[in-house]
Design a protein around this motif. Structure first.
Motif, PDB file in Angstrom:
ATOM      1  N   GLY A 137     -13.536   7.556  -0.959  1.00 12.36           N
ATOM      2  CA  GLY A 137     -13.074   6.344   0.048  1.00 12.36           C
ATOM      3  C   GLY A 137     -12.202   5.426  -0.884  1.00 12.36           C
ATOM      4  N   ARG A 138     -11.413   6.090  -1.425  1.00 13.48           N
ATOM      5  CA  ARG A 138     -10.333   4.891  -2.450  1.00 13.48           C
ATOM      6  C   ARG A 138      -9.041   4.700  -1.520  1.00 13.48           C
ATOM      7  N   PHE A 139      -8.827   3.392  -1.570  1.00 18.97           N
ATOM      8  CA  PHE A 139      -7.341   3.170  -1.197  1.00 18.97           C
ATOM      9  C   PHE A 139      -6.964   3.341   0.219  1.00 18.97           C
ATOM     10  N   ILE A 140      -7.949   3.148   1.023  1.00 14.50           N
ATOM     11  CA  ILE A 140      -7.788   3.403   2.363  1.00 14.50           C
ATOM     12  C   ILE A 140      -6.674   2.766   2.960  1.00 14.50           C
ATOM     13  N   SER A 141      -5.735   3.353   3.666  1.00 12.91           N
ATOM     14  CA  SER A 141      -4.609   2.481   3.701  1.00 12.91           C
ATOM     15  C   SER A 141      -3.794   2.877   5.111  1.00 12.91           C
ATOM     16  N   THR A 142      -2.955   2.090   5.551  1.00 17.55           N
ATOM     17  CA  THR A 142      -1.943   2.262   6.910  1.00 17.55           C
ATOM     18  C   THR A 142      -0.704   1.847   6.473  1.00 17.55           C
ATOM     19  N   LYS A 143       0.273   2.097   7.096  1.00 17.03           N
ATOM     20  CA  LYS A 143       1.685   1.652   6.950  1.00 17.03           C
ATOM     21  C   LYS A 143       1.725  -0.017   7.442  1.00 17.03           C
ATOM     22  N   ALA A 144       2.312  -0.886   6.983  1.00 18.39           N
ATOM     23  CA  ALA A 144       2.803  -2.070   7.371  1.00 18.39           C
ATOM     24  C   ALA A 144       3.704  -2.009   8.423  1.00 18.39           C
ATOM     25  N   VAL A 145       3.583  -2.856   9.119  1.00 21.66           N
ATOM     26  CA  VAL A 145       4.520  -3.138  10.678  1.00 21.66           C
ATOM     27  C   VAL A 145       5.814  -3.511   9.999  1.00 21.66           C
ATOM     28  N   GLY A 146       7.015  -2.898  10.467  1.00 23.61           N
ATOM     29  CA  GLY A 146       8.207  -3.189  10.318  1.00 23.61           C
ATOM     30  C   GLY A 146       8.664  -2.926   8.847  1.00 23.61           C
ATOM     31  N   THR A 147       7.914  -2.335   7.929  1.00 19.74           N
ATOM     32  CA  THR A 147       8.205  -2.091   6.417  1.00 19.74           C
ATOM     33  C   THR A 147       7.574  -0.710   5.858  1.00 19.74           C
ATOM     34  N   ASN A 148       8.051  -0.300   4.961  1.00 21.16           N
ATOM     35  CA  ASN A 148       7.471   0.872   4.213  1.00 21.16           C
ATOM     36  C   ASN A 148       6.300   0.549   3.161  1.00 21.16           C
TER      37      ASN A 148
END
Length: 189
Positions: A137-148
Protein backbone atom coordinates in the motif's frame (compact mmCIF):
# COMPACT_ATOMS: atom_id res chain seq x y z
CA UNK A 1 -21.25 5.07 -15.77
CA UNK A 2 -21.46 6.34 -12.18
CA UNK A 3 -20.27 9.80 -13.22
CA UNK A 4 -23.02 9.86 -15.88
CA UNK A 5 -25.50 9.26 -13.05
CA UNK A 6 -24.06 12.21 -11.12
CA UNK A 7 -22.17 10.09 -8.56
CA UNK A 8 -18.66 11.45 -7.84
CA UNK A 9 -16.16 8.81 -8.97
CA UNK A 10 -12.38 8.71 -9.35
CA UNK A 11 -9.70 6.21 -10.31
CA UNK A 12 -7.31 5.02 -7.59
CA UNK A 13 -3.90 3.41 -8.08
CA UNK A 14 -2.33 1.39 -5.28
CA UNK A 15 1.38 0.63 -5.63
CA UNK A 16 2.70 -2.58 -4.03
CA UNK A 17 -0.80 -3.98 -3.97
CA UNK A 18 -1.29 -7.22 -2.02
CA UNK A 19 -3.34 -10.09 -3.39
CA UNK A 20 -4.29 -12.00 -0.24
CA UNK A 21 -5.68 -15.22 -1.65
CA UNK A 22 -6.56 -16.87 1.68
CA UNK A 23 -7.84 -13.68 3.42
CA UNK A 24 -5.59 -13.99 6.48
CA UNK A 25 -4.54 -10.32 6.04
CA UNK A 26 -0.91 -11.21 5.39
CA UNK A 27 1.21 -12.11 2.39
CA UNK A 28 2.98 -15.29 3.41
CA UNK A 29 6.22 -16.63 1.99
CA UNK A 30 7.59 -20.00 3.07
CA UNK A 31 11.22 -21.04 2.89
CA UNK A 32 13.05 -24.18 3.95
CA UNK A 33 16.11 -24.28 6.23
CA UNK A 34 18.34 -23.75 3.17
CA UNK A 35 16.49 -20.57 2.25
CA UNK A 36 14.73 -22.03 -0.80
CA UNK A 37 11.26 -20.71 -1.63
CA UNK A 38 8.68 -23.45 -1.06
CA UNK A 39 5.81 -21.94 -3.12
CA UNK A 40 3.20 -22.97 -0.52
CA UNK A 41 1.16 -19.76 -0.71
CA UNK A 42 -0.90 -18.34 -3.54
CA UNK A 43 -0.52 -14.83 -2.07
CA UNK A 44 1.28 -12.27 -4.21
CA UNK A 45 2.26 -8.62 -4.41
CA UNK A 46 1.50 -6.74 -7.59
CA UNK A 47 3.50 -3.71 -8.72
CA UNK A 48 0.21 -1.81 -8.78
CA UNK A 49 -3.54 -2.33 -8.96
CA UNK A 50 -6.25 0.10 -10.02
CA UNK A 51 -9.84 0.42 -8.85
CA UNK A 52 -12.51 3.12 -8.61
CA UNK A 53 -13.87 5.08 -5.69
CA UNK A 54 -17.37 6.53 -5.64
CA UNK A 55 -19.01 8.77 -3.04
CA UNK A 56 -21.98 7.03 -1.37
CA UNK A 57 -24.16 7.47 1.67
CA UNK A 58 -24.14 4.10 3.48
CA UNK A 59 -27.50 3.61 5.14
CA UNK A 60 -26.75 -0.14 5.29
CA UNK A 61 -23.56 0.33 7.35
CA UNK A 62 -24.25 3.58 9.21
CA UNK A 63 -23.31 7.19 8.58
CA UNK A 64 -19.75 6.70 9.87
CA UNK A 65 -19.02 4.78 6.67
CA UNK A 66 -20.42 7.45 4.29
CA UNK A 67 -17.94 8.83 1.79
CA UNK A 68 -15.55 7.21 -0.65
CA UNK A 69 -16.29 3.55 -1.43
CA UNK A 70 -13.95 1.13 -3.26
CA UNK A 71 -15.39 -0.55 -6.35
CA UNK A 72 -13.10 -2.90 -8.27
CA UNK A 73 -14.23 -3.65 -11.82
CA UNK A 74 -11.48 -6.28 -12.21
CA UNK A 75 -11.82 -8.51 -9.14
CA UNK A 76 -9.56 -11.57 -9.07
CA UNK A 77 -11.49 -13.53 -6.46
CA UNK A 78 -15.08 -14.57 -5.96
CA UNK A 79 -17.10 -12.77 -3.33
CA UNK A 80 -20.31 -14.47 -2.26
CA UNK A 81 -19.99 -16.77 -5.26
CA UNK A 82 -19.46 -14.21 -8.01
CA UNK A 83 -16.59 -12.05 -9.21
CA UNK A 84 -17.26 -8.71 -7.52
CA UNK A 85 -15.51 -6.31 -5.17
CA UNK A 86 -17.15 -3.55 -3.18
CA UNK A 87 -18.50 -1.14 -2.35
CA UNK A 88 -16.03 -1.21 0.55
CA UNK A 89 -15.87 1.94 2.68
CA UNK A 90 -12.44 3.58 2.76
CA UNK A 91 -13.19 4.54 6.37
CA UNK A 92 -13.74 0.85 7.18
CA UNK A 93 -10.44 0.00 5.47
CA UNK A 94 -8.56 2.68 7.41
CA UNK A 95 -10.11 1.63 10.73
CA UNK A 96 -9.47 -2.08 10.08
CA UNK A 97 -13.17 -2.97 10.14
CA UNK A 98 -12.57 -6.21 8.25
CA UNK A 99 -15.74 -7.90 9.51
CA UNK A 100 -18.00 -5.81 7.28
CA UNK A 101 -19.48 -7.08 4.04
CA UNK A 102 -18.52 -5.83 0.61
CA UNK A 103 -14.98 -7.23 0.54
CA UNK A 104 -13.49 -5.04 3.28
CA UNK A 105 -10.92 -7.70 4.28
CA UNK A 106 -9.70 -8.09 0.71
CA UNK A 107 -9.29 -4.32 0.18
CA UNK A 108 -7.72 -3.91 3.64
CA UNK A 109 -5.12 -6.55 2.74
CA UNK A 110 -4.49 -4.91 -0.66
CA UNK A 111 -3.33 -1.72 1.07
CA UNK A 112 -2.20 -2.86 4.52
CA UNK A 113 -1.22 -6.55 4.68
CA UNK A 114 1.97 -7.59 6.42
CA UNK A 115 4.55 -9.46 4.35
CA UNK A 116 5.57 -12.43 6.50
CA UNK A 117 8.37 -14.91 5.85
CA UNK A 118 8.03 -18.30 7.51
CA UNK A 119 10.80 -20.85 8.01
CA UNK A 120 9.16 -24.24 7.54
CA UNK A 121 10.87 -27.07 9.39
CA UNK A 122 8.18 -29.68 8.68
CA UNK A 123 4.49 -29.89 7.78
CA UNK A 124 3.64 -29.31 11.45
CA UNK A 125 6.35 -26.86 12.49
CA UNK A 126 7.05 -23.37 11.17
CA UNK A 127 8.55 -20.20 12.60
CA UNK A 128 7.97 -16.59 11.60
CA UNK A 129 11.38 -15.14 10.88
CA UNK A 130 10.53 -11.82 9.24
CA UNK A 131 7.60 -9.43 8.99
CA UNK A 132 7.44 -6.23 6.95
CA UNK A 133 4.55 -3.91 7.82
CA UNK A 134 5.52 -1.14 5.40
CA UNK A 135 5.86 -2.74 1.97
CA UNK A 136 2.18 -2.95 1.01
CA UNK A 137 0.00 0.00 0.00
CA UNK A 138 2.48 2.63 -1.15
CA UNK A 139 1.68 5.95 -2.81
CA UNK A 140 -2.07 5.30 -3.12
CA UNK A 141 -2.98 7.92 -5.70
CA UNK A 142 -5.62 9.59 -7.82
CA UNK A 143 -5.42 12.27 -10.49
CA UNK A 144 -5.95 15.89 -9.46
CA UNK A 145 -9.01 17.64 -10.83
CA UNK A 146 -8.14 19.82 -13.84
CA UNK A 147 -4.44 18.87 -14.04
CA UNK A 148 -2.29 15.81 -14.62
CA UNK A 149 -0.84 16.00 -11.09
CA UNK A 150 -0.92 13.06 -8.69
CA UNK A 151 -2.85 13.40 -5.43
CA UNK A 152 -1.70 11.09 -2.65
CA UNK A 153 -4.73 9.58 -0.86
CA UNK A 154 -2.81 7.01 1.21
CA UNK A 155 -4.03 8.68 4.42
CA UNK A 156 -7.62 7.83 3.40
CA UNK A 157 -6.75 4.13 3.54
CA UNK A 158 -4.26 3.75 6.37
CA UNK A 159 -2.68 5.52 9.28
CA UNK A 160 0.97 6.57 8.96
CA UNK A 161 3.40 3.80 9.77
CA UNK A 162 5.16 4.16 13.10
CA UNK A 163 8.86 4.68 12.74
CA UNK A 164 10.89 1.74 13.95
CA UNK A 165 13.18 2.32 16.89
CA UNK A 166 16.18 0.06 16.96
CA UNK A 167 17.58 -1.18 20.23
CA UNK A 168 20.82 -3.03 20.58
CA UNK A 169 20.14 -6.02 22.81
CA UNK A 170 21.50 -9.52 22.86
CA UNK A 171 19.55 -12.42 21.39
CA UNK A 172 19.05 -13.90 24.88
CA UNK A 173 17.56 -10.60 26.11
CA UNK A 174 15.24 -10.57 23.09
CA UNK A 175 14.22 -14.19 23.69
CA UNK A 176 13.54 -13.48 27.38
CA UNK A 177 11.41 -10.47 26.45
CA UNK A 178 9.28 -12.72 24.24
CA UNK A 179 8.80 -15.11 27.16
CA UNK A 180 7.70 -12.16 29.33
CA UNK A 181 5.18 -11.16 26.64
CA UNK A 182 3.80 -14.72 26.62
CA UNK A 183 3.41 -14.66 30.41
CA UNK A 184 1.48 -11.40 30.21
CA UNK A 185 -0.73 -12.78 27.46
CA UNK A 186 -1.48 -15.99 29.39
CA UNK A 187 -2.22 -13.97 32.53
CA UNK A 188 -4.57 -11.66 30.60
CA UNK A 189 -6.52 -14.58 29.11
Amino acid sequence: VLRCLGIPTRVITNFNSAHDKNLNLSIDKYIDISGNNLHLSEDSVWNFHVWNESWFIRRDLGSFYDGWQVLDATPQERSKGIYQCGPASTKAIKEGDVNLDYDSPFVFAAVNADCVTWLRYSKKRKERIYSDTREIGRFISTKAVGTNSRVDVTDNYKYPEVKEISFKISYSQYKNSLMDDRKILVTAV
